[in-house]
Design a protein around this motif. Sequence first.
Motif, PDB file in Angstrom:
ATOM      1  N   ASN A  47      61.508 -22.198 -11.189  1.00 30.03           N
ATOM      2  CA  ASN A  47      62.458 -21.150 -10.814  1.00 30.03           C
ATOM      3  C   ASN A  47      63.760 -21.291 -11.582  1.00 30.03           C
ATOM      4  O   ASN A  47      64.358 -20.289 -12.007  1.00 30.03           O
ATOM      5  CB  ASN A  47      62.719 -21.213  -9.302  1.00 30.03           C
ATOM      6  CG  ASN A  47      61.481 -20.824  -8.505  1.00 30.03           C
ATOM      7  OD1 ASN A  47      60.671 -20.007  -8.974  1.00 30.03           O
ATOM      8  ND2 ASN A  47      61.325 -21.401  -7.305  1.00 30.03           N
ATOM      9  N   GLU A  48      64.215 -22.551 -11.747  1.00 28.14           N
ATOM     10  CA  GLU A  48      65.458 -22.765 -12.506  1.00 28.14           C
ATOM     11  C   GLU A  48      65.298 -22.301 -13.964  1.00 28.14           C
ATOM     12  O   GLU A  48      66.185 -21.669 -14.520  1.00 28.14           O
ATOM     13  CB  GLU A  48      65.853 -24.243 -12.445  1.00 28.14           C
ATOM     14  CG  GLU A  48      66.343 -24.687 -11.081  1.00 28.14           C
ATOM     15  CD  GLU A  48      66.689 -26.169 -11.047  1.00 28.14           C
ATOM     16  OE1 GLU A  48      66.435 -26.840 -12.107  1.00 28.14           O
ATOM     17  OE2 GLU A  48      67.187 -26.665 -10.040  1.00 28.14           O
ATOM     18  N   ILE A  49      64.147 -22.646 -14.576  1.00 25.07           N
ATOM     19  CA  ILE A  49      63.913 -22.211 -15.964  1.00 25.07           C
ATOM     20  C   ILE A  49      63.846 -20.698 -16.057  1.00 25.07           C
ATOM     21  O   ILE A  49      64.390 -20.074 -16.980  1.00 25.07           O
ATOM     22  CB  ILE A  49      62.620 -22.858 -16.503  1.00 25.07           C
ATOM     23  CG1 ILE A  49      62.812 -24.360 -16.644  1.00 25.07           C
ATOM     24  CG2 ILE A  49      62.216 -22.256 -17.841  1.00 25.07           C
ATOM     25  CD1 ILE A  49      61.535 -25.112 -16.977  1.00 25.07           C
ATOM     26  N   LYS A  50      63.189 -20.068 -15.074  1.00 28.06           N
ATOM     27  CA  LYS A  50      63.090 -18.603 -15.073  1.00 28.06           C
ATOM     28  C   LYS A  50      64.467 -17.975 -14.942  1.00 28.06           C
ATOM     29  O   LYS A  50      64.798 -16.987 -15.625  1.00 28.06           O
ATOM     30  CB  LYS A  50      62.166 -18.175 -13.944  1.00 28.06           C
ATOM     31  CG  LYS A  50      61.822 -16.694 -13.964  1.00 28.06           C
ATOM     32  CD  LYS A  50      60.942 -16.333 -12.796  1.00 28.06           C
ATOM     33  CE  LYS A  50      59.591 -17.009 -12.896  1.00 28.06           C
ATOM     34  NZ  LYS A  50      58.686 -16.575 -11.793  1.00 28.06           N
ATOM     35  N   ASP A  51      65.325 -18.532 -14.033  1.00 29.80           N
ATOM     36  CA  ASP A  51      66.675 -17.999 -13.867  1.00 29.80           C
ATOM     37  C   ASP A  51      67.496 -18.170 -15.135  1.00 29.80           C
ATOM     38  O   ASP A  51      68.268 -17.265 -15.524  1.00 29.80           O
ATOM     39  CB  ASP A  51      67.367 -18.697 -12.690  1.00 29.80           C
ATOM     40  CG  ASP A  51      66.691 -18.375 -11.359  1.00 29.80           C
ATOM     41  OD1 ASP A  51      66.009 -17.316 -11.299  1.00 29.80           O
ATOM     42  OD2 ASP A  51      66.808 -19.190 -10.427  1.00 29.80           O
ATOM     43  N   MET A  52      67.357 -19.331 -15.803  1.00 30.57           N
ATOM     44  CA  MET A  52      68.093 -19.555 -17.040  1.00 30.57           C
ATOM     45  C   MET A  52      67.649 -18.587 -18.143  1.00 30.57           C
ATOM     46  O   MET A  52      68.491 -18.026 -18.859  1.00 30.57           O
ATOM     47  CB  MET A  52      67.883 -21.003 -17.520  1.00 30.57           C
ATOM     48  CG  MET A  52      68.590 -22.041 -16.652  1.00 30.57           C
ATOM     49  SD  MET A  52      68.261 -23.728 -17.201  1.00 30.57           S
ATOM     50  CE  MET A  52      69.006 -23.674 -18.804  1.00 30.57           C
ATOM     51  N   ASN A  53      66.359 -18.338 -18.267  1.00 32.21           N
ATOM     52  CA  ASN A  53      65.873 -17.389 -19.275  1.00 32.21           C
ATOM     53  C   ASN A  53      66.345 -15.976 -18.975  1.00 32.21           C
ATOM     54  O   ASN A  53      66.717 -15.219 -19.881  1.00 32.21           O
ATOM     55  CB  ASN A  53      64.345 -17.420 -19.332  1.00 32.21           C
ATOM     56  CG  ASN A  53      63.830 -18.722 -19.906  1.00 32.21           C
ATOM     57  OD1 ASN A  53      64.520 -19.374 -20.699  1.00 32.21           O
ATOM     58  ND2 ASN A  53      62.626 -19.136 -19.494  1.00 32.21           N
ATOM     59  N   ARG A  54      66.355 -15.619 -17.652  1.00 37.79           N
ATOM     60  CA  ARG A  54      66.834 -14.292 -17.280  1.00 37.79           C
ATOM     61  C   ARG A  54      68.312 -14.150 -17.611  1.00 37.79           C
ATOM     62  O   ARG A  54      68.751 -13.115 -18.138  1.00 37.79           O
ATOM     63  CB  ARG A  54      66.569 -14.062 -15.791  1.00 37.79           C
ATOM     64  CG  ARG A  54      66.864 -12.612 -15.369  1.00 37.79           C
ATOM     65  CD  ARG A  54      66.667 -12.422 -13.858  1.00 37.79           C
ATOM     66  NE  ARG A  54      65.301 -12.700 -13.459  1.00 37.79           N
ATOM     67  CZ  ARG A  54      64.931 -13.762 -12.759  1.00 37.79           C
ATOM     68  NH1 ARG A  54      65.846 -14.661 -12.389  1.00 37.79           N
ATOM     69  NH2 ARG A  54      63.685 -13.958 -12.436  1.00 37.79           N
ATOM     70  N   ALA A  55      69.081 -15.193 -17.316  1.00 33.03           N
ATOM     71  CA  ALA A  55      70.511 -15.135 -17.606  1.00 33.03           C
ATOM     72  C   ALA A  55      70.760 -15.058 -19.111  1.00 33.03           C
ATOM     73  O   ALA A  55      71.637 -14.321 -19.579  1.00 33.03           O
ATOM     74  CB  ALA A  55      71.210 -16.359 -17.010  1.00 33.03           C
ATOM     75  N   LEU A  56      69.952 -15.826 -19.889  1.00 38.04           N
ATOM     76  CA  LEU A  56      70.112 -15.785 -21.340  1.00 38.04           C
ATOM     77  C   LEU A  56      69.768 -14.412 -21.898  1.00 38.04           C
ATOM     78  O   LEU A  56      70.457 -13.878 -22.781  1.00 38.04           O
ATOM     79  CB  LEU A  56      69.212 -16.858 -21.978  1.00 38.04           C
ATOM     80  CG  LEU A  56      69.249 -16.951 -23.498  1.00 38.04           C
ATOM     81  CD1 LEU A  56      70.655 -17.322 -23.968  1.00 38.04           C
ATOM     82  CD2 LEU A  56      68.245 -17.993 -23.978  1.00 38.04           C
ATOM     83  N   THR A  57      68.710 -13.811 -21.348  1.00 34.77           N
ATOM     84  CA  THR A  57      68.328 -12.474 -21.811  1.00 34.77           C
ATOM     85  C   THR A  57      69.416 -11.453 -21.480  1.00 34.77           C
ATOM     86  O   THR A  57      69.741 -10.586 -22.313  1.00 34.77           O
ATOM     87  CB  THR A  57      67.001 -12.069 -21.167  1.00 34.77           C
ATOM     88  OG1 THR A  57      66.007 -13.045 -21.466  1.00 34.77           O
ATOM     89  CG2 THR A  57      66.546 -10.716 -21.668  1.00 34.77           C
ATOM     90  N   GLU A  58      69.969 -11.536 -20.268  1.00 37.19           N
ATOM     91  CA  GLU A  58      71.044 -10.615 -19.891  1.00 37.19           C
ATOM     92  C   GLU A  58      72.263 -10.800 -20.780  1.00 37.19           C
ATOM     93  O   GLU A  58      72.908  -9.825 -21.189  1.00 37.19           O
ATOM     94  CB  GLU A  58      71.416 -10.845 -18.411  1.00 37.19           C
ATOM     95  CG  GLU A  58      70.346 -10.424 -17.418  1.00 37.19           C
ATOM     96  CD  GLU A  58      70.136  -8.920 -17.424  1.00 37.19           C
ATOM     97  OE1 GLU A  58      71.087  -8.182 -17.760  1.00 37.19           O
ATOM     98  OE2 GLU A  58      68.998  -8.488 -17.097  1.00 37.19           O
ATOM     99  N   PHE A  59      72.565 -12.079 -21.114  1.00 39.24           N
ATOM    100  CA  PHE A  59      73.724 -12.333 -21.989  1.00 39.24           C
ATOM    101  C   PHE A  59      73.507 -11.766 -23.390  1.00 39.24           C
ATOM    102  O   PHE A  59      74.399 -11.143 -23.967  1.00 39.24           O
ATOM    103  CB  PHE A  59      73.978 -13.845 -22.050  1.00 39.24           C
ATOM    104  CG  PHE A  59      75.141 -14.220 -22.919  1.00 39.24           C
ATOM    105  CD1 PHE A  59      76.462 -14.096 -22.452  1.00 39.24           C
ATOM    106  CD2 PHE A  59      74.926 -14.676 -24.213  1.00 39.24           C
ATOM    107  CE1 PHE A  59      77.509 -14.438 -23.276  1.00 39.24           C
ATOM    108  CE2 PHE A  59      75.976 -15.006 -25.028  1.00 39.24           C
ATOM    109  CZ  PHE A  59      77.283 -14.888 -24.564  1.00 39.24           C
TER     110      PHE A  59
END
Length: 340
Positions: A47-59
């Motif tokens: 879940n942490e990796i998924k959240d980090m990838n989502r945040a990176l994509t949004e950025f």
Amino acid sequence: IDKDALDAQVKERKIQEAAEKAEHERFAHDMKKNDKLMCLLEERQKNEIKDMNRALTEFQKNFQKPETRREFDLNDPQALKKDRPARVSDDDPRCTISGMQKFMGEDLNYDQRMKFQKEQLREWSLQQQKDWKNALADQKLADDLYDKFRIELDQKIMEEQRKEEESRHAVCTATKNFNRIQAAELDHKNNLEKAQKIKDDMDEITCLLRGDFLSENPDQAIGPWGKHNVLVNRWKGMNQEQLMAIREFQKEQALEKQRVREQERRRDAEWDRQCLQAARAQLLWERHQQRQNQVQRRDLDVVNAELSQEQKAKNIYLKEEEYSNIPTDEFYAQFNTTTR
């Protein structure tokens, strides 16, 4: 049997099995607990990796757009629609030397020019094919004439070789006949000598058997007191007349034998001389034939060399005539086309 001791051992064994079972259950409970904890940790990490990838994509989507990059013009999908053509006409001022947008043979009239050049090349090709067919026909005619000449020359050479073989066969036949005659004469001579030797031996044996030496002629034992006085110890002796007669006969035999040896020597010398003459004649004839063959081969090589030179000169003349009929511009255009 000590029943109390056995009961104590059974009880102790049951207690030990119960302790081992409790230990195994405790170990299994700890393993299940650890497995659940590991599953929770893995789920949390995912879940942490998924959240980090989502945040990176949004950025990246909000703050790192492709339009803001320096190399966007290289990866712009609408670059071809936005870009102008390399040149509008042959006199476009943007087509400078350093621009490398216009080269020799890449003008806007390229299609019409290439069509005209193809038609011109087709005409040249047809003309070349026609000339090539004519040259092939002339070459075939020359080859036919040359083959005919070679066949006639080969026939003449074969005829000469046949005559040479016939003459050599005749010489060999004559030599064989001569050798056969000489061998027959030698055999006849040997037979005569053998018969003569047998006759001489028989005459000698007859003479010895009928002579006074072996027949014990009483005349040889006549003593000084008359014919009846026989000297026993001298009955094999001979008188002087008998000895002289024997010596004369021996001299005649020696002379006859010497004469026979002289005749054999002369005959052998004559035979050797004839063999030497025959071998010398054969050697001279073979040398004469070799010289004739060398002369014929030299003449044939000279004729072949002259024909080869004529053929090469004719080919060179045909090539020069073929290239001389083509104009200069057409020749260079044809050369450039061929090299391409």
